[in-house]
Scaffold this active site. Structure first.
Site, PDB file in Angstrom:
ATOM      1  CG  HIS A   1      -1.176   1.184  -4.492  1.00  0.00           C
ATOM      2  ND1 HIS A   1      -1.226   1.132  -5.871  1.00  0.00           N
ATOM      3  CD2 HIS A   1      -1.659  -0.015  -4.062  1.00  0.00           C
ATOM      4  CE1 HIS A   1      -1.716  -0.043  -6.244  1.00  0.00           C
ATOM      5  NE2 HIS A   1      -1.985  -0.754  -5.172  1.00  0.00           N
TER       6      HIS A   1
ATOM      7  CG  HIS B   1       2.387   5.499  -8.737  1.00  0.00           C
ATOM      8  ND1 HIS B   1       1.556   4.665  -9.454  1.00  0.00           N
ATOM      9  CD2 HIS B   1       3.048   6.231  -9.674  1.00  0.00           C
ATOM     10  CE1 HIS B   1       1.721   4.873 -10.752  1.00  0.00           C
ATOM     11  NE2 HIS B   1       2.618   5.828 -10.910  1.00  0.00           N
TER      12      HIS B   1
ATOM     13  CD  GLU C   1      -2.716  -1.376  -0.128  1.00  0.00           C
ATOM     14  OE1 GLU C   1      -2.910  -0.398  -0.887  1.00  0.00           O
ATOM     15  OE2 GLU C   1      -3.119  -2.520  -0.409  1.00  0.00           O
TER      16      GLU C   1
END
Length: 649
Positions: A444, A447, A441
């Site tokens: 993510h 990102h 996570e």
């Protein structure tokens, strides 16, 4: 600066939302009719309006997932039709479309935004006759409501069930922390309560010694929310109808218009290639498990509800390791601190803990600095509770971009997990699998948070194709198995002793235990999802399709009562329809990138990490991921890297 996480009044939220949307309608009308026909006069203010709406609505959609109650549910459900109507109006604004179509872009980022906008308009049916547009609008609204109904049915069914175990012998041998978490008092007597919430469910399925209880719990899990059968039929019918309206043969073809994969054939060939590569090893893995269960307990008929239990025992026998042994070494707050230190070193950022308004006392918030300058904010909500939906996810809130006034906006994101909460006798302790999830996570989150595009709609995770969005998350999680990384996270929560080297070796060695069976399971989900959207399946046809796929992928047949699809939130409530294959598609990128960046002494090659940040993370959706990847490493990713990652020959 950042916005404060708060909702002034849940009761009047839908009315406030309607006022905001009406104001946006006026601004859009002005942009459409009066603004100059250039990028900064049209697409800059439109992107700022998107941000304004996200800032307002995201807190409610987030609360609906993490602090679900009647008030949030009511406000959320009342808001969905308003948002759906608004987005449909936007998507059908012919005058705005014509204006955008005529704009000339000044640079590559603007050009990418323009291309995406025009494609989205066309996929929203801008070219359709009026009555077809109305039909499409009605479909979108109903799909939005059905997706929420699916989730709510599942949450209600999950919370409605509990298994009460009275005999201590039926929890004997389970990890003490799991026993403590299950222990409760009923009528003055100590009993053990297990639920269908993931930490509790997995604890008994993995360690629960009573086979009858495992079967009962498994059956309850596999038969949750039968009312979702009708919801699924309607969702599938509407998606097929939508695809046909837009001129596509099926929903899978429509979905691929915004994906990295080029064709349906390419996706299916890729999945079958993986299944074929994994099958021989998977058969050997299952035979080994059957033989072990027979030798251990004389079990002649290994069932699906035995797999986790005997796999854990076999893993322990084979590697003298079970995941629960790692729990004392991975205390939640210490792991989080270690992860932030690793990310700081690799990507030249600093995390500073701050106190801001949040939705629950266990939430931890950090501001992110780059070269001493504030650059982002991240919220961690890591513990399970009844009003929180299961699983783990990252949710973006604010986005990095430069608005039409030249002002820089900073990004923020939420990382949500469902770890076993702390008790009176123990802090929140994580299995190594949980550590991997946190890395995933966080992949993510960075990102989104490291996005540096000046255009909002391609910054962070915005504009990134569905089938590569898992690349950065899977990439980071691979490092959670590396000895150099593990030893920075693992310290005994009572003695503070570092995690023993032998245990680190066992985590690494056991990583690919039953990996081929795991790949087959993912391929099964992916094939089921993709094929389900290639033509219209209804009623029992859905189950028959799943069973036909299982002929190849499921070496141990699930019981006939199993209705996996009724809980398949990813595709019926989470945006992954005809896109579940993305996990494996993106994993080719992540495995290939992992081997490019691996340094066995340090865990991570820092120079390569900087390149990854500059070429992949900071670029968001500015270009197709395949282009960004080639710019970074000078070549395409190789499927063989994925098989190497799983040690499949």
């Amino acid at each position: 600066m950042f916005h404060t996480f708060q909702i002034e009044n849940l009761d009047t939220f839908p009315q406030t939302l309607e006022t905001l949307l009406n104001n946006q309608r006026k601004e859009i009308a002005y942009i459409t009719q009066e603004a100059d026909e250039n990028y900064s006069a049209v697409l800059k203010p439109l992107q700022k309006l998107d941000e304004e709406l996200s800032l307002f609505f995201t807190p409610l959609s987030h609360l609906n997932s993490v602090m679900n109650d009647e008030k949030t549910q009511k406000a959320y459900e009342a808001s969905l039709p308003l948002l759906s109507k608004f987005s449909s109006e936007m998507a059908q604004n012919v005058a705005l479309f014509k204006k955008i179509e005529a704009i000339h872009a000044e640079d590559a980022q603007e050009q990418k935004v323009l291309e995406n906008e025009i494609r989205e308009f066309k996929l929203s049916g801008i070219d359709l006759p009026e009555e077809k547009k109305k039909e499409l609008e009605a479909i979108k609204l109903e799909l939005s409501e059905l997706s929420n109904t699916f989730s709510q049915n599942l949450l209600n069914a999950t919370n409605a069930y509990e298994l009460i175990i009275e005999d201590e012998a039926d929890v004997a041998g389970m990890p003490q922390t799991d026993i403590e978490a299950a222990k409760t008092e009923v009528d003055g007597k100590i009993v053990y309560k297990f639920t269908l919430q993931i930490p509790s469910y997995l604890a008994y399925m993995t360690y629960g010694p009573n086979r009858a209880y495992r079967k009962e719990l498994s059956k309850a899990y596999a038969t949750r929310a039968p009312e979702n059968a009708a919801v699924i039929d309607r969702i599938l019918a509407l998606k097929q109808q939508k695809a046909k309206l837009l001129g596509f043969e099926n929903y899978a073809e429509l979905a691929l218009q915004t994906r990295d994969a080029n064709s349906q054939e390419e996706v299916l060939a890729f999945l079958h290639q993986l299944a074929d590569a994994a099958l021989p090893q998977a058969k050997a893995e299952l035979e080994e498990l059957r033989a072990f269960a027979k030798a251990t307990d004389g079990l002649e008929d290994l069932a699906t509800y035995d797999v986790a239990y005997y796999s854990e025992k076999l893993k322990k026998a084979k590697f003298d390791y079970d995941d629960a042994v790692t729990k004392p070494y991975f205390e939640q707050s210490r792991v989080l601190k270690g992860l932030l230190e690793i990310v700081s070193e690799l990507f030249d950022v600093t995390f500073k803990a701050i106190e801001v308004p949040v939705w629950h006392a266990c939430v931890k918030t950090f501001d992110i600095y780059e070269n001493g300058t504030l650059a982002g904010r991240i919220y961690f909500d890591l513990e399970a509770r009844p009003e929180k939906r299961g699983g783990a996810w990252m949710h973006d809130w604010e986005t990095h971009f430069i608005d039409q006034d030249g002002r820089q906006h900073l990004p923020s994101a939420f990382v949500v997990c469902n770890y076993a909460p702390s008790t009176k006798s123990s802090p929140s302790l994580l299995r190594h699998d949980d550590v991997v999830t946190l890395f995933h996570e966080m992949g993510h989150a960075i990102h989104h948070l490291f996005g540096k595009c000046k255009e909002r709609s391609i910054s962070g995770i915005n504009g990134v194709a569905w089938d590569v969005v898992e690349f950065p998350s899977q990439f980071l999680e691979n490092f959670a198995y590396e000895p150099a990384i593990i030893k920075r996270l693992g310290f005994h929560y009572e003695t503070h002793e570092p995690i023993p080297h032998t245990l680190i070796e066992k985590i690494k060695e056991s990583k690919n235990f039953e990996a081929a069976l795991g790949i087959l399971r993912q391929v099964e989900f992916s094939l089921f999802d993709f094929m389900l959207h290639q033509k219209l399946y209804q009623g029992e046809e859905v189950q028959r399709l799943l069973e036909s796929i299982r002929e190849k992928t499921s070496l141990l047949k699930p019981p006939s009562y199993n209705r996996f699809q009724h809980g398949f939130s990813h595709i019926f409530a989470g945006g992954y329809a005809a896109g579940y294959y993305s996990y494996k598609w993106a994993e080719v990128l992540s495995a290939d990138a992992f081997f490019a960046c691996l340094d066995e002494d340090e865990g991570f090659n820092k120079a390569k990490a900087q390149g990854y940040k500059a070429h992949i993370l900071s670029q968001g959706g500015a270009k197709e991921m395949s282009q960004l990847y080639t710019q970074w490493l000078g070549r395409k990713p190789q499927v063989e890297s994925l098989l190497k990652l799983y040690e499949i020959n």
